[in-house]
Design a protein around this motif. Structure first.
Motif, PDB file in Angstrom:
ATOM      1  N   PHE A  23       5.481  -2.223   6.096  1.00  0.00           N
ATOM      2  CA  PHE A  23       4.262  -1.053   6.879  1.00  0.00           C
ATOM      3  C   PHE A  23       3.516  -2.240   7.294  1.00  0.00           C
ATOM      4  O   PHE A  23       2.804  -3.592   6.176  1.00  0.00           O
ATOM      5  CB  PHE A  23       3.544  -0.205   6.487  1.00  0.00           C
ATOM      6  CG  PHE A  23       4.198   0.692   7.112  1.00  0.00           C
ATOM      7  CD1 PHE A  23       4.686   1.626   7.608  1.00  0.00           C
ATOM      8  CD2 PHE A  23       4.839   1.604   5.050  1.00  0.00           C
ATOM      9  CE1 PHE A  23       5.468   3.043   7.670  1.00  0.00           C
ATOM     10  CE2 PHE A  23       5.779   1.978   5.333  1.00  0.00           C
ATOM     11  CZ  PHE A  23       6.026   3.342   6.354  1.00  0.00           C
ATOM     12  N   GLY A  24       2.262  -2.640   8.297  1.00  0.00           N
ATOM     13  CA  GLY A  24       1.863  -4.003   8.391  1.00  0.00           C
ATOM     14  C   GLY A  24       0.474  -4.186   7.809  1.00  0.00           C
ATOM     15  O   GLY A  24      -0.179  -4.976   8.020  1.00  0.00           O
ATOM     16  N   GLY A  25       0.166  -2.994   7.523  1.00  0.00           N
ATOM     17  CA  GLY A  25      -0.767  -2.325   6.746  1.00  0.00           C
ATOM     18  C   GLY A  25      -2.315  -1.903   7.498  1.00  0.00           C
ATOM     19  O   GLY A  25      -4.033  -1.814   6.775  1.00  0.00           O
ATOM     20  N   ALA A  26      -2.582  -2.029   8.867  1.00  0.00           N
ATOM     21  CA  ALA A  26      -3.371  -0.442   9.024  1.00  0.00           C
ATOM     22  C   ALA A  26      -3.323   0.393   8.903  1.00  0.00           C
ATOM     23  O   ALA A  26      -2.918   1.672   8.186  1.00  0.00           O
ATOM     24  CB  ALA A  26      -2.680  -0.313  10.589  1.00  0.00           C
ATOM     25  N   LEU A  27      -4.217   1.479   9.129  1.00  0.00           N
ATOM     26  CA  LEU A  27      -5.209   2.726   8.522  1.00  0.00           C
ATOM     27  C   LEU A  27      -3.947   3.687   8.930  1.00  0.00           C
ATOM     28  O   LEU A  27      -3.158   4.848   8.052  1.00  0.00           O
ATOM     29  CB  LEU A  27      -6.979   3.003   8.792  1.00  0.00           C
ATOM     30  CG  LEU A  27      -7.035   4.465   8.325  1.00  0.00           C
ATOM     31  CD1 LEU A  27      -6.787   4.267   6.631  1.00  0.00           C
ATOM     32  CD2 LEU A  27      -8.432   4.715   8.939  1.00  0.00           C
ATOM     33  N   GLU A  28      -3.493   3.410   9.853  1.00  0.00           N
ATOM     34  CA  GLU A  28      -2.001   4.588  10.778  1.00  0.00           C
ATOM     35  C   GLU A  28      -1.004   4.599   9.890  1.00  0.00           C
ATOM     36  O   GLU A  28      -0.138   5.508   9.811  1.00  0.00           O
ATOM     37  CB  GLU A  28      -2.337   5.032  12.313  1.00  0.00           C
ATOM     38  CG  GLU A  28      -1.563   3.592  12.524  1.00  0.00           C
ATOM     39  CD  GLU A  28      -3.195   1.535  13.135  1.00  0.00           C
ATOM     40  OE1 GLU A  28      -2.591   0.608  13.762  1.00  0.00           O
ATOM     41  OE2 GLU A  28      -3.889   2.336  12.634  1.00  0.00           O
ATOM     42  N   ASP A  29      -1.320   3.297   9.279  1.00  0.00           N
ATOM     43  CA  ASP A  29       0.521   2.962   8.837  1.00  0.00           C
ATOM     44  C   ASP A  29       0.196   4.121   7.140  1.00  0.00           C
ATOM     45  O   ASP A  29       1.083   4.439   6.608  1.00  0.00           O
ATOM     46  CB  ASP A  29       0.776   1.908   8.291  1.00  0.00           C
ATOM     47  CG  ASP A  29       0.511   0.850   8.861  1.00  0.00           C
ATOM     48  OD1 ASP A  29       1.650   1.350  10.198  1.00  0.00           O
ATOM     49  OD2 ASP A  29       0.136  -1.072   9.250  1.00  0.00           O
ATOM     50  N   VAL A  30      -0.475   4.691   7.253  1.00  0.00           N
ATOM     51  CA  VAL A  30      -0.954   6.021   5.847  1.00  0.00           C
ATOM     52  C   VAL A  30       0.539   7.053   5.855  1.00  0.00           C
ATOM     53  O   VAL A  30       0.447   7.677   5.607  1.00  0.00           O
ATOM     54  CB  VAL A  30      -2.578   5.707   4.897  1.00  0.00           C
ATOM     55  CG1 VAL A  30      -2.532   7.343   4.076  1.00  0.00           C
ATOM     56  CG2 VAL A  30      -2.453   4.679   4.366  1.00  0.00           C
ATOM     57  N   SER A  31      -0.343   7.030   7.501  1.00  0.00           N
ATOM     58  CA  SER A  31       0.240   8.276   8.626  1.00  0.00           C
ATOM     59  C   SER A  31       1.868   8.458   8.577  1.00  0.00           C
ATOM     60  O   SER A  31       2.838   8.911   7.893  1.00  0.00           O
ATOM     61  CB  SER A  31      -0.422   8.705  10.138  1.00  0.00           C
ATOM     62  OG  SER A  31      -1.909   9.519   8.782  1.00  0.00           O
ATOM     63  N   ALA A  32       2.166   7.157   8.872  1.00  0.00           N
ATOM     64  CA  ALA A  32       3.802   6.651   8.563  1.00  0.00           C
ATOM     65  C   ALA A  32       4.147   6.952   8.483  1.00  0.00           C
ATOM     66  O   ALA A  32       5.435   7.199   7.845  1.00  0.00           O
ATOM     67  CB  ALA A  32       3.056   5.438   9.812  1.00  0.00           C
ATOM     68  N   ALA A  33       3.280   6.465   6.670  1.00  0.00           N
ATOM     69  CA  ALA A  33       4.366   6.297   5.880  1.00  0.00           C
ATOM     70  C   ALA A  33       4.545   7.956   5.142  1.00  0.00           C
ATOM     71  O   ALA A  33       5.804   7.978   4.253  1.00  0.00           O
ATOM     72  CB  ALA A  33       3.584   5.383   4.374  1.00  0.00           C
ATOM     73  N   ARG A  34       3.858   8.510   5.467  1.00  0.00           N
ATOM     74  CA  ARG A  34       3.274   9.929   4.799  1.00  0.00           C
ATOM     75  C   ARG A  34       4.451  10.639   6.030  1.00  0.00           C
ATOM     76  O   ARG A  34       5.652  10.779   5.152  1.00  0.00           O
ATOM     77  CB  ARG A  34       2.657  10.313   4.924  1.00  0.00           C
ATOM     78  CG  ARG A  34       2.441  11.449   4.501  1.00  0.00           C
ATOM     79  CD  ARG A  34       0.887  12.516   4.352  1.00  0.00           C
ATOM     80  NE  ARG A  34       1.302  14.186   4.076  1.00  0.00           N
ATOM     81  CZ  ARG A  34       1.144  14.664   2.948  1.00  0.00           C
ATOM     82  NH1 ARG A  34       0.791  13.744   2.358  1.00  0.00           N
ATOM     83  NH2 ARG A  34       0.921  15.711   2.984  1.00  0.00           N
TER      84      ARG A  34
END
Length: 144
Positions: A23-34
């Motif tokens: 993941f690139g490290g953007a805030l929305e990547d937390v949701s994408a990882a989940r």
């Protein structure tokens, strides 16, 4: 969002024993990882039911906390790896900050967070942090 195909050679996560994504490290990547972890766990549930109903939620909470910490404290790309073990799920988050997580004091009156690392350690059967000059790997073993 995840960059590139998951490192399980593009295989459908519903059929894979291991899952890895960057993941690139953007805030929305937390949701994408989940969401990616949720799909992986749904497939795992079809093959091997968890020992208790809350196990899936425990893994998702740990993924959310670790990836959220990666975004907050190690700005930049991170990776998530999930692997089935003989008795659980192994979660690894790799980020670019070599400093290990430090538990911070928590008080309900403060309402400032600071409970994530405590939750991770409370839910896990084992937690370890391997540091490297270019970052760290946080390994968490959870029961399934």
């Amino acid at each position: 969002m995840a960059t590139g195909p998951p490192m399980n050679d593009g295989a459908d996560p519903r059929d894979a024993d291991d899952l890895e994504a960057r993941f690139g490290g953007a805030l929305e990547d937390v949701s994408a990882a989940r969401l990616l972890a949720d799909r992986y766990l749904a497939a795992l549930e079809r093959r091997a039911a968890p020992s208790e109903p809350d196990r899936r939620d425990d893994v998702l909470l740990v993924v959310t906390e670790l990836t959220g910490n990666a975004v907050q404290y190690a700005p930049g790309p991170f990776s998530l790896r999930l692997r089935r073990t003989f008795d659980g799920v192994h979660v690894v988050v790799r980020d670019g900050n070599p400093r290990p997580p430090v538990p911070r004091p928590w008080s309900p009156a403060d309402n400032t967070g600071s409970v994530g690392w405590h939750l991770v350690n409370a839910l896990a059967t084992q937690v370890s942090v391997l540091t490297r000059p270019e970052g760290k790997d946080v390994h968490v073993f959870l029961p399934w």
